[in-house]
Design a protein around this motif. Structure first.
Motif, mmCIF file in Angstrom:
data_model
loop_
_atom_site.group_PDB
_atom_site.id
_atom_site.type_symbol
_atom_site.label_atom_id
_atom_site.label_comp_id
_atom_site.label_asym_id
_atom_site.label_seq_id
_atom_site.Cartn_x
_atom_site.Cartn_y
_atom_site.Cartn_z
ATOM 1 N N MET A 1 -3.243 0.418 -2.764
ATOM 2 C CA MET A 1 -2.480 1.673 -2.857
ATOM 3 C C MET A 1 -1.026 1.459 -2.430
ATOM 4 S SD MET A 1 -3.031 5.257 -0.923
ATOM 5 C CE MET A 1 -1.634 6.370 -0.810
ATOM 6 N N GLN A 3 2.058 3.371 -0.954
ATOM 7 C CA GLN A 3 2.350 4.609 -0.201
ATOM 8 C C GLN A 3 3.529 5.383 -0.788
ATOM 9 O OE1 GLN A 3 1.410 6.802 1.946
ATOM 10 N NE2 GLN A 3 -0.519 5.840 2.538
ATOM 11 N N GLN A 4 4.428 4.638 -1.479
ATOM 12 C CA GLN A 4 5.607 5.296 -2.049
ATOM 13 C C GLN A 4 5.287 5.943 -3.399
ATOM 14 O OE1 GLN A 4 6.602 4.210 1.084
ATOM 15 N NE2 GLN A 4 6.582 2.203 0.043
ATOM 16 N N CYS A 5 4.077 5.701 -3.894
ATOM 17 C CA CYS A 5 3.740 6.134 -5.263
ATOM 18 C C CYS A 5 3.015 7.472 -5.228
ATOM 19 C CB CYS A 5 2.878 5.067 -5.930
ATOM 20 S SG CYS A 5 2.236 5.581 -7.528
ATOM 21 N N ILE A 6 3.586 8.458 -5.903
ATOM 22 C CA ILE A 6 3.000 9.804 -5.900
ATOM 23 C C ILE A 6 1.607 9.810 -6.531
ATOM 24 C CG2 ILE A 6 4.251 10.461 -8.002
ATOM 25 C CD1 ILE A 6 3.358 12.846 -5.125
ATOM 26 N N CYS A 8 -0.571 7.258 -6.609
ATOM 27 C CA CYS A 8 -1.492 6.657 -5.632
ATOM 28 C C CYS A 8 -1.867 7.687 -4.570
ATOM 29 C CB CYS A 8 -0.866 5.439 -4.966
ATOM 30 S SG CYS A 8 -0.921 3.944 -5.978
ATOM 31 N N ARG A 9 -0.919 8.506 -4.172
ATOM 32 C CA ARG A 9 -1.204 9.520 -3.158
ATOM 33 C C ARG A 9 -2.102 10.624 -3.719
ATOM 34 N NH1 ARG A 9 3.571 11.755 -0.255
ATOM 35 N NH2 ARG A 9 1.959 12.215 1.285
ATOM 36 N N ALA A 12 -5.538 9.159 -3.745
ATOM 37 C CA ALA A 12 -6.068 9.126 -2.374
ATOM 38 C C ALA A 12 -6.308 10.532 -1.811
ATOM 39 C CB ALA A 12 -5.110 8.370 -1.464
ATOM 40 N N ARG A 13 -6.024 11.564 -2.621
ATOM 41 C CA ARG A 13 -6.200 12.961 -2.221
ATOM 42 C C ARG A 13 -5.276 13.372 -1.082
ATOM 43 N NH1 ARG A 13 -10.885 15.517 -4.101
ATOM 44 N NH2 ARG A 13 -11.357 14.645 -6.145
ATOM 45 N N GLU A 14 -4.170 12.663 -0.946
ATOM 46 C CA GLU A 14 -3.159 13.065 0.046
ATOM 47 C C GLU A 14 -2.264 14.156 -0.534
ATOM 48 O OE1 GLU A 14 -2.768 8.579 1.923
ATOM 49 O OE2 GLU A 14 -0.944 9.639 1.331
ATOM 50 N N VAL A 15 -2.225 14.234 -1.850
ATOM 51 C CA VAL A 15 -1.456 15.264 -2.551
ATOM 52 C C VAL A 15 -2.424 16.014 -3.459
ATOM 53 C CG1 VAL A 15 0.403 15.632 -4.232
ATOM 54 C CG2 VAL A 15 0.663 13.888 -2.452
ATOM 55 N N HIS A 47 -3.186 0.917 -8.906
ATOM 56 C CA HIS A 47 -1.749 0.996 -9.167
ATOM 57 C C HIS A 47 -1.328 -0.102 -10.148
ATOM 58 C CE1 HIS A 47 2.457 2.069 -8.372
ATOM 59 N NE2 HIS A 47 2.681 0.779 -8.529
#
Ligand code: 5GP
Ligand code: ZN
Length: 115
Positions: A1, A3-6, A8-9, A12-15, A47
């Motif tokens: 993953m 971390q800078q990639c929207i 990927c986020r 990961a269910r961060e967004v 990614h």
């Protein structure tokens, strides 16, 4: 993953997104700025920056992305009215998110002009 990639986020269910489909290989969600009544992005979980970065081992996955788009188009009720599948790749295409994705667009006449 990455971390800078929207995307990927999103994977990961961060967004949060309006999720349409997911399996172990891809997810599909509604574009945040839709340009058509149906505007869905089909995205591999892994990614990969762009089409330029695909290799032979990705052939099956890319094929399944297209087949998934076909199924989603059916569910969206646009299989027979028609739709467009788009991969943007690199600066001249206007690719903004550097994580491979396929746009599924439909629900209105899209016009004949591609570029
Ligand atoms: P590109 O121009 O890279 O092919 O398209 C990227 C697409 O991703 C754009 O249509 C943009 O609206 C969409 N997008 C960018 N960030 C987000 C986000 O955080 N959530 C969702 N759902 N879509 C996004
Ligand atoms: Zn990514």
């Amino acid at each position: 993953m990455n971390q800078q990639c929207i995307f990927c986020r999103i994977v990961a269910r961060e967004v949060q997104t309006k999720l349409v489909f997911e399996d172990e290989e891809v997810i599909a969600f509604r574009d945040i700025s839709p340009v058509a009544p149906t505007h869905i992005l089909i995205v591999p979980r892994v990614h990969i920056a762009s089409v330029n970065d695909l290799d032979q081992s990705d052939a099956g996955m890319v094929g399944r992305m297209v087949l998934r788009a076909k199924e989603i188009a059916k569910e969206e009720g646009i299989a027979s009215s028609g739709y467009r599948l788009v991969f943007n790749n690199g600066p001249d295409s206007g690719q903004v998110v550097k994580h491979l994705h396929m746009h599924l667009l439909g629900g209105r006449p899209l016009g004949g002009k591609l570029g």
